[in-house]
Design a protein around this motif. Structure first.
Motif, PDB file in Angstrom:
ATOM      1  N   PHE A   1      -2.479   0.820  -4.218  1.00  0.00           N
ATOM      2  CA  PHE A   1      -1.438  -0.181  -3.989  1.00  0.00           C
ATOM      3  C   PHE A   1      -0.458  -0.154  -5.156  1.00  0.00           C
ATOM      4  O   PHE A   1      -0.808   0.229  -6.274  1.00  0.00           O
ATOM      5  N   GLU A   2       0.761  -0.563  -4.871  1.00  0.00           N
ATOM      6  CA  GLU A   2       1.758  -0.769  -5.916  1.00  0.00           C
ATOM      7  C   GLU A   2       1.918  -2.262  -6.139  1.00  0.00           C
ATOM      8  O   GLU A   2       2.001  -3.040  -5.193  1.00  0.00           O
ATOM      9  N   LEU A   3       1.933  -2.655  -7.407  1.00  0.00           N
ATOM     10  CA  LEU A   3       2.226  -4.036  -7.787  1.00  0.00           C
ATOM     11  C   LEU A   3       3.582  -4.053  -8.473  1.00  0.00           C
ATOM     12  O   LEU A   3       3.769  -3.404  -9.508  1.00  0.00           O
ATOM     13  N   ALA A   4       4.530  -4.762  -7.885  1.00  0.00           N
ATOM     14  CA  ALA A   4       5.859  -4.902  -8.481  1.00  0.00           C
ATOM     15  C   ALA A   4       6.031  -6.337  -8.953  1.00  0.00           C
ATOM     16  O   ALA A   4       5.738  -7.287  -8.211  1.00  0.00           O
ATOM     17  N   ALA A  14      -1.879 -16.029  -8.823  1.00  0.00           N
ATOM     18  CA  ALA A  14      -2.907 -15.352  -8.030  1.00  0.00           C
ATOM     19  C   ALA A  14      -2.261 -14.382  -7.055  1.00  0.00           C
ATOM     20  O   ALA A  14      -1.174 -14.646  -6.525  1.00  0.00           O
ATOM     21  N   ILE A  15      -2.945 -13.264  -6.814  1.00  0.00           N
ATOM     22  CA  ILE A  15      -2.441 -12.289  -5.848  1.00  0.00           C
ATOM     23  C   ILE A  15      -3.612 -11.600  -5.165  1.00  0.00           C
ATOM     24  O   ILE A  15      -4.656 -11.340  -5.778  1.00  0.00           O
ATOM     25  N   GLY A  16      -3.429 -11.329  -3.880  1.00  0.00           N
ATOM     26  CA  GLY A  16      -4.403 -10.562  -3.120  1.00  0.00           C
ATOM     27  C   GLY A  16      -3.758  -9.308  -2.579  1.00  0.00           C
ATOM     28  O   GLY A  16      -2.577  -9.322  -2.191  1.00  0.00           O
ATOM     29  N   PHE A  17      -4.491  -8.223  -2.577  1.00  0.00           N
ATOM     30  CA  PHE A  17      -3.973  -6.953  -2.058  1.00  0.00           C
ATOM     31  C   PHE A  17      -4.421  -6.807  -0.605  1.00  0.00           C
ATOM     32  O   PHE A  17      -5.623  -6.848  -0.316  1.00  0.00           O
ATOM     33  N   ARG A  18      -3.437  -6.665   0.308  1.00  0.00           N
ATOM     34  CA  ARG A  18      -3.774  -6.549   1.729  1.00  0.00           C
ATOM     35  C   ARG A  18      -2.592  -5.977   2.492  1.00  0.00           C
ATOM     36  O   ARG A  18      -1.452  -5.971   2.012  1.00  0.00           O
ATOM     37  N   THR A  19      -2.856  -5.475   3.685  1.00  0.00           N
ATOM     38  CA  THR A  19      -1.800  -5.032   4.592  1.00  0.00           C
ATOM     39  C   THR A  19      -1.914  -5.823   5.885  1.00  0.00           C
ATOM     40  O   THR A  19      -3.005  -6.200   6.303  1.00  0.00           O
ATOM     41  N   LYS A  60       0.839  -1.179   0.000  1.00  0.00           N
ATOM     42  CA  LYS A  60       0.000   0.000   0.000  1.00  0.00           C
ATOM     43  C   LYS A  60       0.883   1.240   0.000  1.00  0.00           C
ATOM     44  O   LYS A  60       1.784   1.371   0.826  1.00  0.00           O
ATOM     45  N   ILE A  61       0.629   2.162  -0.940  1.00  0.00           N
ATOM     46  CA  ILE A  61       1.461   3.362  -1.034  1.00  0.00           C
ATOM     47  C   ILE A  61       0.668   4.643  -0.791  1.00  0.00           C
ATOM     48  O   ILE A  61       1.243   5.723  -0.682  1.00  0.00           O
ATOM     49  N   SER A  71       3.670  -1.009 -11.124  1.00  0.00           N
ATOM     50  CA  SER A  71       2.448  -0.329 -11.555  1.00  0.00           C
ATOM     51  C   SER A  71       1.610   0.006 -10.333  1.00  0.00           C
ATOM     52  O   SER A  71       1.737  -0.629  -9.276  1.00  0.00           O
ATOM     53  N   GLU A  72       0.737   1.008 -10.492  1.00  0.00           N
ATOM     54  CA  GLU A  72      -0.154   1.396  -9.403  1.00  0.00           C
ATOM     55  C   GLU A  72      -1.564   0.891  -9.671  1.00  0.00           C
ATOM     56  O   GLU A  72      -2.039   0.922 -10.813  1.00  0.00           O
ATOM     57  N   ILE A  73      -2.210   0.419  -8.608  1.00  0.00           N
ATOM     58  CA  ILE A  73      -3.575  -0.097  -8.695  1.00  0.00           C
ATOM     59  C   ILE A  73      -4.446   0.740  -7.770  1.00  0.00           C
ATOM     60  O   ILE A  73      -4.214   0.778  -6.554  1.00  0.00           O
ATOM     61  N   ALA A  74      -5.423   1.413  -8.328  1.00  0.00           N
ATOM     62  CA  ALA A  74      -6.313   2.264  -7.530  1.00  0.00           C
ATOM     63  C   ALA A  74      -7.536   1.466  -7.069  1.00  0.00           C
ATOM     64  O   ALA A  74      -8.144   0.739  -7.854  1.00  0.00           O
ATOM     65  N   ASN A  75      -7.840   1.595  -5.789  1.00  0.00           N
ATOM     66  CA  ASN A  75      -9.049   0.999  -5.201  1.00  0.00           C
ATOM     67  C   ASN A  75      -9.233  -0.484  -5.519  1.00  0.00           C
ATOM     68  O   ASN A  75     -10.310  -0.912  -5.967  1.00  0.00           O
ATOM     69  N   PRO A  76      -8.204  -1.302  -5.299  1.00  0.00           N
ATOM     70  CA  PRO A  76      -8.413  -2.739  -5.544  1.00  0.00           C
ATOM     71  C   PRO A  76      -9.367  -3.323  -4.504  1.00  0.00           C
ATOM     72  O   PRO A  76      -9.475  -2.818  -3.377  1.00  0.00           O
ATOM     73  N   ILE A  77     -10.058  -4.368  -4.878  1.00  0.00           N
ATOM     74  CA  ILE A  77     -10.837  -5.122  -3.890  1.00  0.00           C
ATOM     75  C   ILE A  77      -9.839  -5.875  -3.014  1.00  0.00           C
ATOM     76  O   ILE A  77      -8.963  -6.578  -3.521  1.00  0.00           O
ATOM     77  N   LEU A  78      -9.952  -5.733  -1.708  1.00  0.00           N
ATOM     78  CA  LEU A  78      -8.930  -6.257  -0.807  1.00  0.00           C
ATOM     79  C   LEU A  78      -9.118  -7.746  -0.532  1.00  0.00           C
ATOM     80  O   LEU A  78     -10.244  -8.255  -0.477  1.00  0.00           O
ATOM     81  N   TRP A  79      -7.986  -8.411  -0.362  1.00  0.00           N
ATOM     82  CA  TRP A  79      -7.973  -9.758   0.206  1.00  0.00           C
ATOM     83  C   TRP A  79      -8.130  -9.558   1.705  1.00  0.00           C
ATOM     84  O   TRP A  79      -7.227  -9.080   2.382  1.00  0.00           O
ATOM     85  N   ASP A  80      -9.292  -9.898   2.227  1.00  0.00           N
ATOM     86  CA  ASP A  80      -9.635  -9.510   3.597  1.00  0.00           C
ATOM     87  C   ASP A  80      -9.879 -10.725   4.478  1.00  0.00           C
ATOM     88  O   ASP A  80     -10.860 -10.782   5.234  1.00  0.00           O
ATOM     89  N   GLY A  81      -8.996 -11.715   4.364  1.00  0.00           N
ATOM     90  CA  GLY A  81      -9.097 -12.883   5.215  1.00  0.00           C
ATOM     91  C   GLY A  81     -10.293 -13.752   4.872  1.00  0.00           C
ATOM     92  O   GLY A  81     -10.771 -13.772   3.732  1.00  0.00           O
ATOM     93  N   VAL A  82     -10.799 -14.472   5.869  1.00  0.00           N
ATOM     94  CA  VAL A  82     -11.891 -15.424   5.625  1.00  0.00           C
ATOM     95  C   VAL A  82     -13.177 -14.729   5.202  1.00  0.00           C
ATOM     96  O   VAL A  82     -14.042 -15.337   4.567  1.00  0.00           O
ATOM     97  N   ASP A  83     -13.317 -13.445   5.525  1.00  0.00           N
ATOM     98  CA  ASP A  83     -14.544 -12.728   5.155  1.00  0.00           C
ATOM     99  C   ASP A  83     -14.589 -12.393   3.673  1.00  0.00           C
ATOM    100  O   ASP A  83     -15.660 -12.356   3.063  1.00  0.00           O
ATOM    101  N   GLN A  84     -13.411 -12.148   3.073  1.00  0.00           N
ATOM    102  CA  GLN A  84     -13.381 -11.766   1.660  1.00  0.00           C
ATOM    103  C   GLN A  84     -12.002 -12.084   1.072  1.00  0.00           C
ATOM    104  O   GLN A  84     -11.168 -11.200   0.906  1.00  0.00           O
TER     105      GLN A  84
END
Length: 759
Positions: A175-178, A262-267, A169-170, A226-239
């Motif tokens: 988010f930044e995807l490298a 596969a990749i999930g965006f999360r902090t 997260k930047i 690259s930058e990703i604006a407003n990705p849907i988050l990988w939010d554990g078991v809920d999402q």
């Protein structure tokens, strides 16, 4: 291409098998382990550790000889050597990691003999050296053939994909995807091309594109951000939302190699005030530990076995997994990605360090492979660098190795946390607790030492000494045989009822302490431990919530489900405790619904309203013979959930419910009583003289000191772990381990004798 069938296996260790066909071998399909039975105590024999051989004929066409061919071995326990047509083409000393070998230079058109020697014998430089689980031998994961063009992603960097994805997260909504990695050109001609990257959502829509022109010559490194604006988050078991990154190497419009990852965006952050933060929100770790073996197959599990494990873990409502004590199958990490389980991944740097290699280089090698091969799994939030490595010795050399492993983890992956699991004997203020981002403690109060309630005291004491260190209870549990039961459960009676009390206390302790990030039950499943004979079973550790064959969910399983799961249910505990010898009995109900009606023999007994996961109806009077207990729970939507058991009131206690411990003579139970401990005052130890703080190996270097050791501990040299332990274990460390039953007075007496012997 899968290459799992048509293998021949033998336990005979004949060096000629590098080139000559195995005679009188066994036809096997991979995955395969030769400890599938004896590694779990089911053969009646000591489990086999040694060198065994696998062979297979590989037919290669003239066309395929123009390709680049690699053999991928999912794992060889604990070491593996690969031969093609008599030539050694590669090996592995990391028994839980995937490894690859290049075949092309050694192949010929037609039949080629692939011979693999797997070896699970003891090697002081290969971890694990000593642990409470079976070291299964065999090719226990899938084997594949990779057939590639000259230009391809690197498959020989100890990683898996040749492509590494890093998300961070930047900005508040960005988010930044490298994407970085390496492309290899195995031809003599350089080519110009393009590296293309597509990010696709779960329905296949492209949400980001990027590309970079490259010259493919020898080894071409790439790195694209690259930058990703407003990705849907990988939010554990809920999402557990996952995107897919498609990375392609393209030359003249033709894709020569590609990856879909596969990749999930999360902090993930760790705090002592709010606990673990996933995407900025506090998450209590409701975790279980998992060993990978299964009844009847050992470590040679299939995707079907792994799917079954995941289904049980999801049923219980866990949100995190500690995948102990080694690298697990890549497919299982993918299941964790898909279902939103936070993962603690670790290496088998466990119990004791190497005495032949003080640098413990194999631990570094295993950590590199774990991180590189599992790097792209979004579920992994921390890398574990050691487990109870101070069980035998805690020295500067141990500290140096742990710090070196932590540094390596940060070099390979600066974006994830590091963690270690300490034995209870590590002092709260030990410097070891400053080495990693997170600290775990394996605490077994009320089983191996102390009482159940001591857990709360230890947690509070740690927080008082280390208020800034986030702590996790990385292991806690008790051995439980579901055939044993008691109305008055106690320590080490192996009953389901004691397991229930133990875990209920632990869950309450974690819930009431915000500074405890959570805990990991030891263990989700019973597992093979070939040298064990305990709790009425041989070759098994019985601390699981589910049996090794996954057929019996112990009562404690439903306790956790009541605490963690959102799926409403009711469960009556004690269903295997059928024969009751007391007229008055407690009825224990495990449920996550708040309104429960209880019936005895079709008569309404009571009604319970409350959210407690464990609900107890005290002193229920049984009639002679059979008693039918039924519960009805109504959830918030008005649906009714029921459970029913039949219990029998009998005059006599059912002896089959009682674990009868093997009788031991008094001089074995309290073996130290044969020594005179009357003059056991502590002495001030002199430098330059032997003491209980010296290792057994050091004592053995002096005949007088060795004689003192043998005087007191000669009977213990028959222990199968003695040769492993002697290089790192001291008498002082032995005194901290409950199995040795050493009283403080004995240490004083021994020190008086040892400290009179000059080094």
């Amino acid at each position: 291409m899968p290459l799992n069938d048509q293998w021949t296996f033998t336990k005979n260790n004949n060096p000629s098998y590098v080139l000559e066909p195995i005679q009188d071998g066994q036809s096997v399909i991979l995955p395969h382990s030769w400890n599938d039975i004896d590694g779990q105590g089911d053969s009646g024999e000591q489990y086999y550790r040694g060198q065994c051989w696998y062979q297979r004929i590989l037919n290669i066409s003239q066309e395929n000889l123009t390709k680049r061919i690699y053999l991928e071995i999912g794992a060889a326990g604990n070491m593996g050597h690969v031969y093609v047509n008599g030539s050694l083409v590669g090996d592995s000393r990391c028994g839980y990691a995937m490894f690859r070998v290049p075949l092309t230079p050694y192949l010929k058109e037609g039949e080629n003999l692939i011979a693999i020697m797997a070896d699970n014998s003891y090697d002081n430089t290969v971890f694990p050296l000593m642990a409470d689980f079976t070291f299964y031998g065999g090719l226990y994961r899938e084997v594949k053939l990779l057939i590639m063009d000259d230009i391809h992603f690197d498959v020989m960097d100890n990683g898996r994909d040749g492509v590494y994805l890093t998300q961070r997260k930047i900005a508040p909504e960005t988010f930044e995807l490298a994407v970085h990695g390496q492309i290899v050109n195995e031809s003599s001609v350089s080519k110009e091309g393009v590296l293309k990257i597509l990010l696709k959502d779960e329905v296949g829509r492209t949400v980001m594109e990027a590309s970079s022109e490259l010259v493919f010559e020898n080894e071409a490194n790439f790195s694209i951000r690259s930058e990703i604006a407003n990705p849907i988050l990988w939010d554990g078991v809920d999402q557990p939302y996952l995107y897919t990154v498609e990375v392609s190497a393209v030359i003249e419009g033709q894709v020569c190699d590609s990856r879909h990852v596969a990749i999930g965006f999360r902090t993930v952050e760790a705090t002592t005030e709010q606990g673990l933060l996933l995407n900025g929100k506090p998450v209590k770790i409701n975790g279980v530990c998992r060993h990978q073996d299964f009844a009847g197959v050992g470590n040679a599990i299939t995707k079907k076995h792994m799917d079954e494990d995941m289904a049980l873990i999801r049923e219980i409502g866990a949100n995190s997994l500690r995948l102990a004590h080694y690298q697990h199958d890549d497919y299982f990490y993918s299941l964790c990605d898909r279902h939103g389980l936070l993962v603690w991944a670790e290496i088998p740097f466990i119990s004791i360090p190497s005495t032949k290699d003080p640098e413990n280089r194999n631990a570094e090698e295993q950590l590199e492979k774990l991180i590189k091969q599992a790097y792209n799994h979004s579920s992994i939030y921390c890398w574990g660098v050691q487990n109870e490595i101070t069980i035998a010795v805690e020295t500067e050399q141990t500290y140096t190795t742990i710090k070196k492993l932590e540094t390596l983890a940060k070099q390979l992956d600066p974006n994830r946390l590091t963690v270690q699991a300490n034995i209870n004997g590590v002092e709260n203020d030990s410097i070891i607790n400053s080495f990693t981002d997170l600290i775990g403690y394996n605490l077994y109060y009320g089983w191996y030492y102390g009482e159940i309630k001591d857990l709360q005291d230890r947690l509070d004491e740690f927080h008082q000494v280390q208020p800034q260190i986030p702590v996790i209870i990385s292991e806690y549990g008790v051995d439980t045989n579901p055939k044993y039961h008691s109305s008055t459960p106690g320590v080490q009676d192996y009953t389901e009822e004691y397991q229930l009390l133990f875990h209920h206390n632990a869950l309450e302790a974690f819930d009431k302490r915000s500074f405890v990030l959570g805990g990991y039950v030891w263990n989700m499943f019973d597992f093979g431990s070939a040298n064990r004979k305990e709790g009425g079973e041989t070759g098994k550790n019985l601390k699981g919530l589910v049996t090794l064959d996954r057929k019996i969910k112990k009562d404690a399983f439903y306790l956790y489900k009541a605490y963690w799961s959102k799926a409403p249910f009711v469960h009556l505990a004690g269903r295997r405790f059928v024969n009751r010898h007391q007229k008055l009995n407690d009825i224990v109900i495990l449920s996550n619904v708040s309104h429960v009606k209880v019936y005895l023999n079709q008569t309404h007994l009571t009604e319970i309203n409350g959210g407690e996961p464990m609900k107890i109806v005290k002193d229920v009077s049984f009639i002679e013979g059979e008693n039918c207990v039924r519960v009805e729970g109504t959830d918030e939507h008005g649906f009714i959930h029921t459970d029913e058991i039949v219990l029998r009131y009998a005059a006599e206690i059912d002896q089959s419910y009682i674990h009868v411990k093997p009788e031991k003579a008094k001089n074995v139970v309290n073996w130290f009583e044969k020594f005179d401990l009357s003059n056991a005052e502590p002495i001030e130890l002199r430098d330059g003289y032997y003491s209980t703080f010296d290792t057994i190996k050091d004592l053995y270097a002096n005949e007088e000191a060795k004689a003192v050791y043998l005087k007191y501990f000669g009977d213990m040299t028959n222990n199968p772990f003695f040769e492993v332990m002697r290089g790192v274990m001291s008498i002082q460390k032995m005194s901290q381990l409950v199995q040795f039953n050493i009283v403080p007075e004995l240490l004083s007496v021994i020190n008086k004798e040892l400290n009179a012997i000059k080094k």
